[in-house]
Design a protein around this motif. Structure first.
Motif, PDB file in Angstrom:
ATOM      1  N   LEU A 174       0.855  -1.181   0.000  1.00 18.38           N
ATOM      2  CA  LEU A 174       0.000   0.000   0.000  1.00 18.38           C
ATOM      3  C   LEU A 174       0.899   1.243   0.000  1.00 18.38           C
ATOM      4  N   SER A 175       0.657   2.174  -0.936  1.00 20.91           N
ATOM      5  CA  SER A 175       1.545   3.338  -1.098  1.00 20.91           C
ATOM      6  C   SER A 175       0.735   4.621  -1.096  1.00 20.91           C
ATOM      7  N   ALA A 176       1.292   5.656  -0.438  1.00 17.88           N
ATOM      8  CA  ALA A 176       0.738   7.009  -0.496  1.00 17.88           C
ATOM      9  C   ALA A 176       1.693   7.872  -1.300  1.00 17.88           C
ATOM     10  N   ILE A 177       1.185   8.493  -2.349  1.00 16.57           N
ATOM     11  CA  ILE A 177       2.003   9.398  -3.172  1.00 16.57           C
ATOM     12  C   ILE A 177       1.797  10.799  -2.605  1.00 16.57           C
ATOM     13  N   VAL A 178       2.834  11.330  -1.930  1.00 19.93           N
ATOM     14  CA  VAL A 178       2.719  12.573  -1.159  1.00 19.93           C
ATOM     15  C   VAL A 178       3.459  13.688  -1.893  1.00 19.93           C
TER      16      VAL A 178
END
Length: 744
Positions: A174-178
């Motif tokens: 699971l990845s958050a592109i910040v």
């Protein structure tokens, strides 16, 4: 000489006196200015480092918060194959609420399944930055990627990724592109000085955020050369992208390897020093001018009082009454008063008597202060000896274990050197133990484990332990028939230490083919142990101090017999703690020595004590977690355990140890107590609370070995307590005992 002196006027001499007084002041002031300049530079560097640390904490907190949100999202019930549509909607809401570009979901092979920024059924593009994605898949740990430009060209951003495991297997990433604006906002919230430049760089030294806008995406060449050295933190002098020379402090984040750097302008920091230097120079010149004026002005005021004093001295020489009067100069006034009072013998005697009384009071005060300082020195000595023993034990542990490993590998070419090192390490351990025993005895902290002991067994065991170091010397052991059942109440380890010290002392002072006798006799209600030798003997002046702490008999310059002068002092203290006495006799130099220990006996107990000690337990399969910030100690202990057939995981940091528990289920955990950032006691409680180590057998391995330390370890959950340097057999036995208890 008189003619030469007459050519120098009083005015000139006063000027030289004033100027010479100013010279040391000028030298001191120059040194102070140099010191202040260095301190200003050091303070500026430390201020830059402190700013970087504060900002590193804020940035790390931002990344940790992002990781925490993703981990909470990973634990949601929607993240199952049957409910991915619902998970997509949830991820889109969270991404919008947090201000992220998107939240992506990838499978265990790194293929992106969906993106919250796209429709649920729309094919998601592959990861722009796959390195951090693969790192999460391989390590199973969260990761932060470098700054990259996404496929939608919406500006630079970075990925925060966490693994999603099901039944211990990786299922998703699971990845958050910040966007980097999140980090920019963290930088802006720090309220930094206008003269400072703060920048955040990713692990590839690409700019994430900067307090001053600049077109270059990388650090300045001077800063980049410093950062590429790879240190966790540091300070240096660099030049910013704007060409400003700065004192720079930087901090590297442990988890993401991002770098936070703060540069403070050298010109701003040193601006105040110019005013100080100018003020000092002006003050020094003004002082010289004032000295010349004062010398000229006061020279004439001194000449007349001196002439009056000369006349008074002449009058005193004729035995007449002296009256000097007011002279106007304090120093000369005192001389005049002395001349006037010289004729008053009674008053002079009274003044001398009062001065003597004042001197006695001053001496008494000095003696009292000296006694207080001696007591403070004694306490400091005890604390120093305890800390010295602990710090010396840390390097001894890996040395002893490494030598044991060399012996097990059986290299015949290094056997002689290894045996020398083994003897010297054992000797060093004895010296450390003596230092600690002295500290505990003098501080009344030595704990005794008293139990019934059969002295005949103790005497024979002490003689057997001495055989490897006897060489060609002959040791006769004589236990009288009526002494076979002599029992005492004592600490077996400490009484064995008494015998070892006495026998070791006999070997030290007996020739290579000498004779030593160890005897046990019954004397009324006491047991008498005698150690005789035909060695160098002792003159009366040595016998008088032989049991004094740190006393050593006079030796040749080569100090062939060495030692710290502690062994016999420890013997006397331990014997007296058992209610006994020890005495030494000698017929003189070259005629041998005799030491006699007398201990009060007790009735024979109903059941004889069981024989102590057992053969080392055989090694078996098992998983071992080893935590020690001393890399050498941890690596050698791990090599010993692996050579014995165990599966070992090593951590030099308590945080890394807790991370290992997520994927490693140890049967036995061997923990150091003096760890950085978290004590071994706290680590033991957190390890015990982990679901992979709830029934783990805990072993404390530390340089602290008092009874209070053992009790504290037990309270923290440790089942066993080993004192460094623990022998390889002791460590293996502790591990094997833990495995057997696990099986039971």
């Amino acid at each position: 000489m008189k003619a030469q002196g007459a050519g120098r006027t009083l005015r000139f001499r006063l000027f030289l006196l004033a100027a010479s007084g100013l010279l040391p002041l000028a030298l001191v002031a120059v040194m102070v200015l140099a010191y202040l300049s260095r301190e200003r530079e050091h303070d500026t560097q430390q201020a830059a480092l402190a700013m970087s640390r504060a900002l590193a904490t804020a940035v790390d907190a931002e990344l940790e918060a992002t990781t925490g949100i993703l981990q909470s999202l990973a634990a949601s019930g929607e993240l199952v194959p049957q409910r991915l549509d619902e998970f997509h909607a949830l991820a889109a809401r969270i991404a919008q609420r947090q201000g992220w570009r998107t939240i992506t979901l990838a499978d265990a092979k790194g293929r992106v399944l969906q993106s919250s920024a796209l429709d649920v059924h729309e094919a998601a593009p592959q990861a722009v930055e796959p390195e951090s994605l693969q790192r999460v898949i391989v390590t199973g740990q969260p990761a932060v990627g470098p700054v990259a430009e996404g496929s939608f060209r919406r500006g630079p951003a970075f990925a925060v990724r966490v693994p999603v495991t099901v039944d211990g297997q990786l299922q998703y990433v699971l990845s958050a592109i910040v966007p980097v604006e999140r980090i920019n906002s963290v930088v802006e919230r720090q309220h930094l000085p206008n003269t400072s430049v703060v920048a955040v760089f990713d692990q590839k030294l690409q700019r994430v955020a900067r307090s001053r806008l600049n077109s270059s995406p990388r650090p300045s060449p001077s800063l980049e050369s410093v950062l590429r050295q790879g240190h966790a933190e540091g300070v240096s002098t660099t030049t910013t992208l704007e060409g400003v020379r700065s004192r720079t402090g930087y901090v590297r984040l442990a988890n993401s390897q991002w770098v936070i750097a703060t540069g403070l302008s050298v010109e701003d920091a040193e601006r105040g020093m110019l005013g100080v230097v100018g003020a000092f120079t002006a003050g020094l010149l003004a002082s010289l001018g004032l000295a010349a004026f004062v010398a000229w002005h006061f020279a004439r005021d001194v000449s007349e009082p001196i002439e009056r004093l000369e006349a008074a001295a002449s009058t005193l020489g004729h035995g007449e009454h002296v009256h000097v009067g007011t002279l106007g100069i304090a120093e000369l006034e005192r001389v005049g008063e002395a001349l006037e009072l010289a004729s008053a013998d009674r008053e002079r005697a009274a003044r001398e008597r009062r001065a003597a009384e004042a001197e006695r009071e001053m001496l008494l005060a000095r003696v009292t202060e000296a006694l207080r300082r001696a007591e403070d020195a004694g306490r400091s000595k005890d604390e120093f000896l305890a800390m010295l023993g602990h710090e010396l034990r840390n390097p001894l542990a890996p040395m002893a274990t490494a030598l044991h490993l060399m012996a097990r590998k059986g290299d015949p070419a290094t056997r002689g050197e290894r045996e020398v090192m083994e003897r010297q390490v054992a000797h060093m351990k004895r010296l450390v133990d003596d230092l600690l025993d002295v500290s505990r005895i003098t501080g009344k902290r030595l704990a005794m484990r008293v139990q019934p002991l059969r002295l005949a067994n103790l005497v024979r065991h002490a003689a057997e332990a001495l055989q490897p170091v006897l060489g060609l010397r002959r040791l006769d052991v004589d236990v009288a028939p009526d002494a076979e059942d002599l029992w005492v109440s004592g600490d077996e380890v400490r009484l064995a230490q008494v015998l070892n010290n006495l026998l070791g002392n006999a070997i030290k002072f007996t020739g290579t083919e000498g004779h030593i006798a160890l005897r046990l006799r019954a004397q009324g209600d006491q047991a008498e142990i005698t150690v005789l030798d035909d060695g160098t003997g002792m003159p009366p002046d040595v016998l008088e101090h032989i049991f004094d702490l740190f006393y050593q008999a006079p030796q040749e310059s080569d100090r062939a017999r060495g030692g710290l002068g502690l062994g016999l002092a420890i013997v006397r203290s331990l014997v007296e703690m058992h209610g006994g006495t020890v005495a030494a006799t000698s017929s003189g130099a070259g005629r041998g020595s005799c030491f006699v220990v007398r201990l009060p006996t007790i009735a024979v107990p109903e059941a004889s004590a069981q024989a102590r000690g057992s053969a080392a337990l055989p090694a078996g399969k098992g998983r071992i977690l080893l935590v020690d910030d001393n890399h050498d100690a941890a690596d050698t202990a791990a090599a010993l355990l692996e050579l014995s057939g165990y599966e070992v995981k090593v951590a030099y940091d308590p945080g890394v140890a807790l991370t290992l528990l997520d994927s490693f289920r140890p049967d036995v955990a061997v923990l150091d107590i003096g760890l950085p950032g978290m004590s071994g006691y706290e680590l033991a409680q957190r390890v015990r609370a982990h679901h992979n180590c709830s029934h783990c057998h805990m072993v404390a391995l530390t340089g602290y070995g008092t009874s209070a330390d053992v009790e504290k370890a037990r309270s923290a959950g440790f089942a066993q307590h080993l004192v460094k340097p623990a022998s390889p057999d002791a460590l293996l036995n502790a591990v094997q005992l833990g495995l057997e208890r696990q099986k039971a």
